[in-house]
Write an enzyme that holds these catalytic residues in place. Structure first.
Site, mmCIF file in Angstrom:
data_model
loop_
_atom_site.group_PDB
_atom_site.id
_atom_site.type_symbol
_atom_site.label_atom_id
_atom_site.label_comp_id
_atom_site.label_asym_id
_atom_site.label_seq_id
_atom_site.Cartn_x
_atom_site.Cartn_y
_atom_site.Cartn_z
ATOM 1 N N GLY A 91 0.763 -1.246 0.000
ATOM 2 C CA GLY A 91 0.000 0.000 0.000
ATOM 3 C C GLY A 91 0.791 1.291 0.000
ATOM 4 N N GLU A 123 4.534 3.957 5.778
ATOM 5 C CA GLU A 123 3.289 3.174 5.792
ATOM 6 C C GLU A 123 2.178 3.937 5.089
ATOM 7 O OE1 GLU A 123 1.713 0.612 6.091
ATOM 8 O OE2 GLU A 123 2.228 -0.626 7.804
ATOM 9 N N ASP A 124 1.206 3.184 4.577
ATOM 10 C CA ASP A 124 0.040 3.850 3.988
ATOM 11 C C ASP A 124 -0.926 4.316 5.066
ATOM 12 O OD1 ASP A 124 -0.638 1.235 4.685
ATOM 13 O OD2 ASP A 124 -1.601 0.739 2.793
ATOM 14 N N ASP A 167 -4.144 1.931 11.418
ATOM 15 C CA ASP A 167 -5.538 1.814 11.845
ATOM 16 C C ASP A 167 -5.557 1.449 13.333
ATOM 17 O OD1 ASP A 167 -8.184 1.194 12.249
ATOM 18 O OD2 ASP A 167 -8.390 -0.097 10.510
ATOM 19 N N LYS A 210 -5.888 6.656 11.685
ATOM 20 C CA LYS A 210 -7.256 6.640 12.227
ATOM 21 C C LYS A 210 -7.175 6.686 13.752
ATOM 22 C CE LYS A 210 -9.253 3.750 8.540
ATOM 23 N NZ LYS A 210 -9.815 2.405 8.241
ATOM 24 N N PHE A 230 -13.743 2.994 6.056
ATOM 25 C CA PHE A 230 -12.917 2.279 5.087
ATOM 26 C C PHE A 230 -12.629 3.174 3.889
ATOM 27 C CE2 PHE A 230 -11.878 -0.755 1.756
ATOM 28 C CZ PHE A 230 -10.893 -1.472 2.413
ATOM 29 N N ILE A 231 -11.363 3.301 3.559
ATOM 30 C CA ILE A 231 -10.974 4.153 2.441
ATOM 31 C C ILE A 231 -10.139 3.374 1.416
ATOM 32 C CG2 ILE A 231 -11.028 6.268 3.816
ATOM 33 C CD1 ILE A 231 -7.877 6.010 3.676
ATOM 34 N N ASP A 240 -6.146 -0.453 -0.879
ATOM 35 C CA ASP A 240 -6.892 -1.374 -1.721
ATOM 36 C C ASP A 240 -8.167 -1.893 -1.070
ATOM 37 O OD1 ASP A 240 -5.349 -2.991 0.172
ATOM 38 O OD2 ASP A 240 -6.157 -4.681 -0.964
ATOM 39 N N ARG A 274 -5.833 0.426 -5.884
ATOM 40 C CA ARG A 274 -4.571 1.061 -5.472
ATOM 41 C C ARG A 274 -4.148 2.141 -6.457
ATOM 42 N NH1 ARG A 274 -2.451 -2.143 -1.319
ATOM 43 N NH2 ARG A 274 -2.665 -4.392 -1.582
HETATM 44 P P1 IMP Z 1 -3.653 -1.867 11.541
HETATM 45 O O1 IMP Z 1 -2.786 -3.048 11.897
HETATM 46 O O2 IMP Z 1 -5.045 -2.038 12.069
HETATM 47 O O3 IMP Z 1 -3.049 -0.553 12.003
HETATM 48 O O4 IMP Z 1 -3.817 -1.781 9.961
HETATM 49 C C1 IMP Z 1 -3.069 -2.578 9.152
HETATM 50 C C2 IMP Z 1 -3.400 -2.551 7.683
HETATM 51 O O5 IMP Z 1 -4.798 -2.613 7.446
HETATM 52 C C3 IMP Z 1 -2.938 -1.331 6.946
HETATM 53 O O6 IMP Z 1 -1.558 -1.355 6.673
HETATM 54 C C4 IMP Z 1 -3.763 -1.453 5.691
HETATM 55 O O7 IMP Z 1 -3.153 -2.345 4.788
HETATM 56 C C5 IMP Z 1 -5.069 -2.039 6.197
HETATM 57 N N1 IMP Z 1 -6.110 -0.992 6.348
HETATM 58 C C6 IMP Z 1 -6.510 -0.400 7.488
HETATM 59 N N2 IMP Z 1 -7.487 0.490 7.253
HETATM 60 C C7 IMP Z 1 -7.715 0.448 5.912
HETATM 61 C C8 IMP Z 1 -8.634 1.170 5.024
HETATM 62 O O8 IMP Z 1 -9.435 2.020 5.421
HETATM 63 N N3 IMP Z 1 -8.549 0.839 3.713
HETATM 64 C C9 IMP Z 1 -7.682 -0.092 3.213
HETATM 65 N N4 IMP Z 1 -6.811 -0.768 3.993
HETATM 66 C C10 IMP Z 1 -6.830 -0.500 5.342
HETATM 67 MG MG MG Z 2 -0.393 -1.728 4.754
#
Ligand code: IMP
Ligand code: MG
Length: 180
Positions: free
Chosen positions: A50, A104-105, A108, A136, A157-158, A164, A170
């Site tokens: 991402g 990082e993209d 969350d 977030k 969700f974005i 993606d 993407r």
């Molecule tokens: P985390 O471990 O919850 O912080 O998030 C891990 C991964 O979830 C990110 O690196 C993204 O690949 C994916 N992700 C989280 N939120 C979104 C979203 O809104 N859209 C798409 N991918 C997301």
């Molecule tokens: Mg990611």
């Protein structure tokens, strides 16, 4: 030009952040990193898939001699076990003594980045910071806040600009949010 809406898997997404705003914010983050790392040569570690569009623009917004390396964070489903084991793939060179900027993209819940940072710290870099295009804050349960954040967004969700939905979207130039 931003589309009025995009559809994936029967779901509709509305415009959220324009590419123009993304580029402007990346330029600002680039200036911050350039100032913060003055006299140093950071190694950007880009978390695929991402983060690649963000990273491509960010490294060019940083006016320093820098290096770039790409990793993936792969989840393995153990056949005999219920637990998921995550592992970094692609980091072959030593990062010992280097100033690392993880790109990082999105952060969350923060679980992914925390796990990644723990793995990287075991390799004894001089320092580690994280630049995430999106963050977030409401969803964060781990208390993790990236060092450089592009945009704080609501817990929705974005997609687009690297993010993606099941591998698609993407390539969208702008960021879109799932409409409810
Ligand atoms: P985390 O471990 O919850 O912080 O998030 C891990 C991964 O979830 C990110 O690196 C993204 O690949 C994916 N992700 C989280 N939120 C979104 C979203 O809104 N859209 C798409 N991918 C997301
Ligand atoms: Mg990611």
């Amino acid at each position: 030009m931003m589309k009025e809406e995009v559809c994936y898997q029967g779901m509709t997404f509305k415009p959220m952040i324009t590419n123009k705003d993304i580029q402007q914010r990346i330029a600002e983050i680039g200036q911050h990193i350039t100032a913060d790392y003055s006299g140093r040569e950071p190694l950007f570690i880009v978390v695929l898939n991402g983060a690649f569009p963000f990273a491509a623009d960010l490294i060019r917004a940083v006016d320093l001699d820098s290096e770039i390396s790409f990793i993936r964070y792969k989840s393995y489903e153990g056949t005999g076990s219920t637990g998921k084991i995550k592992q970094i793939i692609g980091l072959s060179d030593s990062i010992e003594g280097k100033d690392i900027i993880v790109v990082e993209d999105i952060v969350d819940t923060g679980f992914t980045i925390r796990s990644l940072l723990a793995d990287l710290r075991e390799r004894h870099p001089a320092s580690i910071r994280v630049a995430s295009l999106l963050y977030k804050p409401e969803a964060i349960r781990t208390g993790y806040v990236p060092d450089y954040v592009g945009f704080e967004i609501p817990t929705k969700f974005i997609i687009g600009f690297g993010l993606d939905i099941d591998g698609k979207a993407r390539n969208l130039n702008d960021i879109y949010v799932l409409s409810e």
